[in-house]
Design a protein around this motif. Sequence first.
Motif, PDB file in Angstrom:
ATOM      1  N   ILE A   1       0.782  -1.151  -0.066  1.00 37.99           N
ATOM      2  CA  ILE A   1       0.162  -0.099   0.032  1.00 37.99           C
ATOM      3  C   ILE A   1       0.685   1.263   0.008  1.00 37.99           C
ATOM      4  O   ILE A   1       1.671   1.516   0.748  1.00 37.99           O
ATOM      5  CB  ILE A   1      -0.913   0.129   1.262  1.00 37.99           C
ATOM      6  CG1 ILE A   1      -1.597  -1.295   1.300  1.00 37.99           C
ATOM      7  CG2 ILE A   1      -1.812   1.343   1.400  1.00 37.99           C
ATOM      8  CD1 ILE A   1      -2.533  -1.287   2.555  1.00 37.99           C
TER       9      ILE A   1
ATOM     10  N   ILE B   1      -6.432   7.236   1.601  1.00 35.28           N
ATOM     11  CA  ILE B   1      -7.302   7.957   2.141  1.00 35.28           C
ATOM     12  C   ILE B   1      -7.894   7.516   3.496  1.00 35.28           C
ATOM     13  O   ILE B   1      -9.192   8.128   3.850  1.00 35.28           O
ATOM     14  CB  ILE B   1      -8.091   8.767   1.227  1.00 35.28           C
ATOM     15  CG1 ILE B   1      -8.890   7.710   0.389  1.00 35.28           C
ATOM     16  CG2 ILE B   1      -7.414   9.595   0.246  1.00 35.28           C
ATOM     17  CD1 ILE B   1     -10.268   8.067  -0.460  1.00 35.28           C
ATOM     18  N   LEU B   2      -7.874   6.339   3.817  1.00 36.05           N
ATOM     19  CA  LEU B   2      -8.160   5.417   4.947  1.00 36.05           C
ATOM     20  C   LEU B   2      -9.681   5.432   4.760  1.00 36.05           C
ATOM     21  O   LEU B   2     -10.454   5.422   5.595  1.00 36.05           O
ATOM     22  CB  LEU B   2      -7.855   6.382   6.214  1.00 36.05           C
ATOM     23  CG  LEU B   2      -6.366   6.295   6.544  1.00 36.05           C
ATOM     24  CD1 LEU B   2      -6.286   7.221   7.752  1.00 36.05           C
ATOM     25  CD2 LEU B   2      -5.900   4.936   6.900  1.00 36.05           C
ATOM     26  N   CYS B   3     -10.227   5.010   3.325  1.00 34.68           N
ATOM     27  CA  CYS B   3     -11.648   4.910   3.348  1.00 34.68           C
ATOM     28  C   CYS B   3     -12.132   3.620   3.632  1.00 34.68           C
ATOM     29  O   CYS B   3     -13.343   3.290   3.944  1.00 34.68           O
ATOM     30  CB  CYS B   3     -11.914   5.041   1.783  1.00 34.68           C
ATOM     31  SG  CYS B   3     -11.201   3.569   0.764  1.00 34.68           S
ATOM     32  N   GLY B   4     -11.369   2.635   4.152  1.00 31.13           N
ATOM     33  CA  GLY B   4     -11.579   1.331   4.422  1.00 31.13           C
ATOM     34  C   GLY B   4     -12.198   0.370   3.310  1.00 31.13           C
ATOM     35  O   GLY B   4     -12.683  -0.808   3.662  1.00 31.13           O
TER      36      GLY B   4
ATOM     37  N   ILE C   1      -3.589   1.767   7.304  1.00 25.98           N
ATOM     38  CA  ILE C   1      -3.929   0.446   6.575  1.00 25.98           C
ATOM     39  C   ILE C   1      -2.499  -0.324   6.728  1.00 25.98           C
ATOM     40  O   ILE C   1      -1.577   0.099   6.269  1.00 25.98           O
ATOM     41  CB  ILE C   1      -4.598   0.356   5.322  1.00 25.98           C
ATOM     42  CG1 ILE C   1      -5.901   0.997   5.354  1.00 25.98           C
ATOM     43  CG2 ILE C   1      -4.594  -0.843   4.834  1.00 25.98           C
ATOM     44  CD1 ILE C   1      -6.973   0.305   6.259  1.00 25.98           C
TER      45      ILE C   1
ATOM     46  N   CYS D   1     -10.064   0.246  -4.808  1.00 24.86           N
ATOM     47  CA  CYS D   1      -9.396   1.400  -4.104  1.00 24.86           C
ATOM     48  C   CYS D   1      -9.324   2.928  -4.769  1.00 24.86           C
ATOM     49  O   CYS D   1      -8.995   2.719  -5.764  1.00 24.86           O
ATOM     50  CB  CYS D   1      -8.011   1.005  -4.044  1.00 24.86           C
ATOM     51  SG  CYS D   1      -6.865   2.601  -3.070  1.00 24.86           S
ATOM     52  N   PRO D   2     -10.245   3.495  -4.147  1.00 22.91           N
ATOM     53  CA  PRO D   2     -10.441   4.948  -4.868  1.00 22.91           C
ATOM     54  C   PRO D   2      -9.406   5.533  -5.100  1.00 22.91           C
ATOM     55  O   PRO D   2      -9.161   6.554  -5.783  1.00 22.91           O
ATOM     56  CB  PRO D   2     -11.407   5.632  -3.952  1.00 22.91           C
ATOM     57  CG  PRO D   2     -11.299   5.060  -2.534  1.00 22.91           C
ATOM     58  CD  PRO D   2     -10.699   3.572  -2.902  1.00 22.91           C
ATOM     59  N   ALA D   3      -8.236   5.485  -4.158  1.00 27.98           N
ATOM     60  CA  ALA D   3      -7.081   6.502  -4.326  1.00 27.98           C
ATOM     61  C   ALA D   3      -6.060   5.554  -5.253  1.00 27.98           C
ATOM     62  O   ALA D   3      -4.734   6.018  -5.460  1.00 27.98           O
ATOM     63  CB  ALA D   3      -6.317   6.573  -2.946  1.00 27.98           C
TER      64      ALA D   3
ATOM     65  N   ILE E   1      -2.827   0.505  -3.872  1.00 25.79           N
ATOM     66  CA  ILE E   1      -2.595  -0.901  -3.722  1.00 25.79           C
ATOM     67  C   ILE E   1      -1.987  -1.589  -4.984  1.00 25.79           C
ATOM     68  O   ILE E   1      -2.566  -1.289  -5.821  1.00 25.79           O
ATOM     69  CB  ILE E   1      -3.757  -1.702  -3.337  1.00 25.79           C
ATOM     70  CG1 ILE E   1      -4.659  -1.174  -2.001  1.00 25.79           C
ATOM     71  CG2 ILE E   1      -3.409  -3.309  -2.819  1.00 25.79           C
ATOM     72  CD1 ILE E   1      -6.088  -1.682  -1.711  1.00 25.79           C
TER      73      ILE E   1
HETATM   74  S1  SF4 Z   1      -9.124   1.325  -0.277  1.00 22.53           S
HETATM   75 FE1  SF4 Z   1      -7.054   2.154  -0.855  1.00 22.53          FE
HETATM   76  S2  SF4 Z   1      -7.521   4.301  -0.155  1.00 22.53           S
HETATM   77 FE2  SF4 Z   1      -9.244   2.900   1.011  1.00 22.53          FE
HETATM   78  S3  SF4 Z   1      -8.205   2.393   2.854  1.00 22.53           S
HETATM   79 FE3  SF4 Z   1      -7.686   0.826   1.469  1.00 22.53          FE
HETATM   80  S4  SF4 Z   1      -5.517   1.501   0.639  1.00 22.53           S
HETATM   81 FE4  SF4 Z   1      -6.657   3.218   1.771  1.00 22.53          FE
END
Ligand code: SF4
Length: 68
Positions: free
Chosen positions: A13, A19-22, A40, A60-62, A65
Motif C-alpha cells: 500500500i 485516504i483511509l476509506c476502508g 492500513i 481502491c479509490p486512491a 494498492i
Molecule cells: S481502499 Fe485504498 S484508499 Fe481505501 S483504505 Fe484501502 S488502501 Fe487506503
Amino acid sequence: MAQKMNMMKKPIIDLSDCILCGVCQDVCPEVFRLNDAGYIEVVELLDYSRSDVDEAIKNCPADCIAWE
Ligand code: SF4
C-alpha cells in the motif's frame, strides 16, 4: 508449477496516497487491516488470494494498492 510459486507475491500500500476509506478492509479483511497507528497495513500471510486482492486493487479509490 512455476506459476504457483508466483502466488507468493505480496500486496503493498502506498500510504502517502491512502485516504483511509476502508474499502480494502471491506473487500478483503483477511489481508488489509487498520493498525494501532491508524494506518492500513497488509497482514503477513504465506499466501494471498489473488482474486480478493485484485478486487481490493480495483476498488481502491486512491489507486494505492499494488502487487509487490
Ligand atoms: S481502499 Fe485504498 S484508499 Fe481505501 S483504505 Fe484501502 S488502501 Fe487506503
